[in-house]
Design a protein around this motif. Structure first.
Motif, mmCIF file in Angstrom:
data_model
loop_
_atom_site.group_PDB
_atom_site.id
_atom_site.type_symbol
_atom_site.label_atom_id
_atom_site.label_comp_id
_atom_site.label_asym_id
_atom_site.label_seq_id
_atom_site.Cartn_x
_atom_site.Cartn_y
_atom_site.Cartn_z
ATOM 1 N N UNK A 135 38.581 44.147 -53.415
ATOM 2 C CA UNK A 135 40.364 44.485 -53.409
ATOM 3 C C UNK A 135 40.420 44.790 -54.792
ATOM 4 N N UNK A 136 39.991 44.223 -55.743
ATOM 5 C CA UNK A 136 40.315 44.535 -57.313
ATOM 6 C C UNK A 136 39.426 45.858 -57.579
ATOM 7 N N UNK A 137 38.429 46.127 -57.033
ATOM 8 C CA UNK A 137 37.776 47.400 -57.237
ATOM 9 C C UNK A 137 38.640 48.497 -56.537
ATOM 10 N N UNK A 138 39.060 48.194 -55.484
ATOM 11 C CA UNK A 138 39.770 49.342 -54.635
ATOM 12 C C UNK A 138 41.333 49.467 -55.382
ATOM 13 N N UNK A 139 41.549 48.537 -55.684
ATOM 14 C CA UNK A 139 43.116 48.802 -56.373
ATOM 15 C C UNK A 139 43.025 49.585 -57.745
ATOM 16 N N UNK A 140 41.569 49.249 -58.512
ATOM 17 C CA UNK A 140 41.415 50.117 -59.885
ATOM 18 C C UNK A 140 41.136 51.489 -59.315
ATOM 19 N N UNK A 141 40.470 51.785 -58.237
ATOM 20 C CA UNK A 141 40.416 53.209 -57.851
ATOM 21 C C UNK A 141 41.496 53.891 -57.428
ATOM 22 N N UNK A 142 42.223 53.087 -56.730
ATOM 23 C CA UNK A 142 43.460 53.749 -56.392
ATOM 24 C C UNK A 142 44.254 54.085 -57.500
ATOM 25 N N UNK A 143 44.713 53.168 -58.540
ATOM 26 C CA UNK A 143 45.156 53.554 -59.809
ATOM 27 C C UNK A 143 44.436 54.671 -60.616
ATOM 28 N N UNK A 144 43.231 55.110 -60.647
ATOM 29 C CA UNK A 144 42.626 55.802 -61.444
ATOM 30 C C UNK A 144 42.841 57.145 -60.698
ATOM 31 N N UNK A 145 42.769 57.229 -59.272
ATOM 32 C CA UNK A 145 43.143 58.105 -58.610
ATOM 33 C C UNK A 145 44.468 58.814 -58.904
ATOM 34 N N UNK A 146 45.479 57.903 -58.723
ATOM 35 C CA UNK A 146 46.897 58.130 -58.905
ATOM 36 C C UNK A 146 47.129 58.796 -60.247
ATOM 37 N N UNK A 147 46.663 58.145 -61.345
ATOM 38 C CA UNK A 147 46.779 58.620 -62.660
ATOM 39 C C UNK A 147 46.130 59.598 -62.856
ATOM 40 N N UNK A 148 45.137 59.941 -62.547
ATOM 41 C CA UNK A 148 44.292 61.188 -62.824
ATOM 42 C C UNK A 148 44.800 62.502 -62.181
ATOM 43 N N UNK A 149 45.566 62.296 -61.018
ATOM 44 C CA UNK A 149 45.916 63.361 -60.225
ATOM 45 C C UNK A 149 47.243 63.937 -61.021
ATOM 46 N N UNK A 150 47.859 63.263 -62.040
ATOM 47 C CA UNK A 150 48.862 63.741 -62.980
ATOM 48 C C UNK A 150 48.420 64.677 -63.926
ATOM 49 N N UNK A 151 47.389 64.881 -64.157
ATOM 50 C CA UNK A 151 46.688 65.812 -65.097
ATOM 51 C C UNK A 151 46.759 67.248 -64.525
ATOM 52 N N UNK A 152 47.498 67.919 -65.393
ATOM 53 C CA UNK A 152 47.840 69.481 -64.702
ATOM 54 C C UNK A 152 46.945 70.376 -65.557
#
Length: 82
Positions: free
Chosen positions: A30-47
């Motif tokens: 669950x910790x790894x999944x949360x870290x992955x979701x956070x990474x994808x969420x913050x990386x998607x803001x890169x324009x």
């Protein structure tokens, strides 16, 4: 056949290390999944990888150069050009 002794309290004590390992691995997952979701969420803001303002993703595309079934895209067909 069913087990003759189904005392869940005793069984839980006997299997404590295994149950701890299962709980620890679920928590780790669950910790790894949360870290992955956070990474994808913050990386998607890169324009930086999007099309420039006012530009188009198809900039430089010329439809007359791309015939269906043609070889004008630069792929190799094994046939010499004539």
């Amino acid at each position: 056949m069913s087990a003759p002794d189904t005392n869940t309290g005793t069984q839980e004590k006997r299997h404590a290390p295994s149950l701890f390992g299962i709980k620890a691995s679920l928590t780790y997952g669950l910790v790894l999944l949360a870290a992955f979701v956070a990474y994808v969420f913050f990386a998607s803001g890169d324009s930086s990888e999007t099309a420039p303002e006012g530009g188009s993703a198809l900039e430089g595309y010329e439809s007359q150069n791309y015939e269906p079934g043609g070889n004008s895209t630069g792929s190799v067909s094994g046939q010499p050009d004539q």
